[in-house]
Design a protein around this motif. Structure first.
Motif: not given
Length: 371
Positions: A112, A116-117, A120, A123, A143, A149, A152
């Motif tokens: 991803v 966006l780390a 949540t 992601t 991820i 994360g 996610a």
């Protein structure tokens, strides 16, 4: 084609060999096929740095980028199209391996957006989007194992999507990742998904741990500190394998899921290219041989193992006490291990973000030239 004996021995010892690289050139020239046929490669991993290098080297992508420019595609759409096309084609190439291995191997991972780390929800949405775009059962969505994360991972596994959890540096975070996977499987079972089709690996980074800790030991100086150099990365991974065995080979929670077809979340040794020329260039392969593991190798390390790697069987099981002693000695020497692992995670995300930003800039320039 005949497989290289050193890499075949590694595979026979229970280590799946995945290539840590992908490019259209590898696909078009038959290089990846050759590595599958002669170097025991049974999977491929990618990351933002790999795509940045692939798309900014050579002219393999020029025709497609020209076409996308003509259709008015923006930068994000162009990157998404180009990268997912490569991953889909690699998935197709590895389909026979996927089928022979019952789904454990023949996998290709795509990450991803690293920006966006720490988000949540975004992601999860992008993981689902990538899964649908590539549309191959042997895909894995990468991820990062950041605090954002973790939920996610659970949510994406719950959707029946296979996940490669990346950027794991500590055993503590690895345990949280395994917990997130099990929670995801429990939710997937409740939703009616076939657990036998959901696979996951936990990518535990190795060489970066040595690089950071060695630098600190060097600054500390003295015979004791300097004598600990080059030991932390392997010790950390061996402790992670012990945690894996505790959860997946002896844990009641996984046993209940396995009864419904759930798969192990295998440890994956990542960042296995040796950074210090004083160390053997096969260090993070030969010292991390254990059943039900994956080693994702850059090609230079892959070829080093093929040339002179000495596979001595399992070099991990039964080493936990020795590995724990290394950590005790590091702490006694003045190394703040939790601070090291937190820093490495932050730096890992930042490096991938930087590579992604550089990729965006390069592709934007290419689109402008072709419009």
């Amino acid at each position: 084609m005949t497989q290289n004996p050193n890499l075949a021995a590694l595979s026979n010892a229970g280590v799946s060999v995945w290539l840590d690289d992908l490019s259209r050139q590898r696909l078009q020239t038959g290089n990846l096929t050759e590595l599958i046929d002669t170097r025991s490669v049974v999977g491929v991993t990618t990351n933002p740095s790999i795509f940045q290098a692939a798309l900014t080297t050579g002219d393999a992508y020029d025709a497609q980028i020209s076409e996308l420019a003509g259709r008015g595609a923006d930068v994000d759409a162009t990157i998404r199209t180009v990268t997912t096309d490569d991953v889909r084609n690699a998935c197709d190439l590895l389909t026979p391996v996927y089928q022979r291995s019952g789904g454990a191997d023949g996998r290709v991972s795509i990450e991803v957006d690293p920006r966006l780390a720490n988000d949540t929800d975004k992601t999860v949405l992008q993981a689902i989007e990538l899964w649908k775009i590539v549309d191959r059962p042997n895909l894995m969505i990468k991820i990062p194992a950041t605090l954002a994360g973790l939920p996610a991972i659970t949510a994406v596994i719950a959707e029946g999507i296979s996940v490669n959890v990346t950027l794991i540096f500590s055993v503590q975070r690895h345990r949280a990742v395994m917990d997130a996977y099990l929670a995801g499987l429990e939710a997937a079972r409740a939703a009616g998904h076939d657990l036998a089709r959901i696979f996951s690996v936990a990518s535990f980074f190795v060489s970066r741990v040595d690089t950071e800790i060695d630098a600190r030991l060097q600054r500390l100086g003295g015979e004791t500190a300097l004598g600990l150099r080059g030991q932390a990365g392997v010790a950390n991974a061996r402790l992670a394998y012990g945690a894996y065995r505790e959860v997946f080979e002896g844990g009641a929670r996984f046993a209940a899921l396995a009864a419904d077809g759930a798969q192990l979340q295998r440890p994956l040794w990542a960042s296995t290219g040796v950074k210090n020329p004083d160390y053997p260039d096969t260090l993070y392969v030969t010292e991390l041989v254990a059943a039900n593991t994956v080693n994702t190798l850059p090609e230079q390390t892959l070829q080093a193992v093929a040339d002179h790697g000495e596979i001595r069987g399992d070099t991990v099981t039964g080493t936990e006490a020795e590995a724990a002693a290394v950590f005790e000695a590091l702490t006694a020497a003045g190394i703040d291990l939790p601070e090291v692992f937190a820093l490495l995670e932050t730096e890992g995300v930042a490096k991938f973000e930087k590579a992604w930003e550089e990729l965006i800039g390069a592709v934007a320039g290419q689109l402008d030239q072709k419009r």
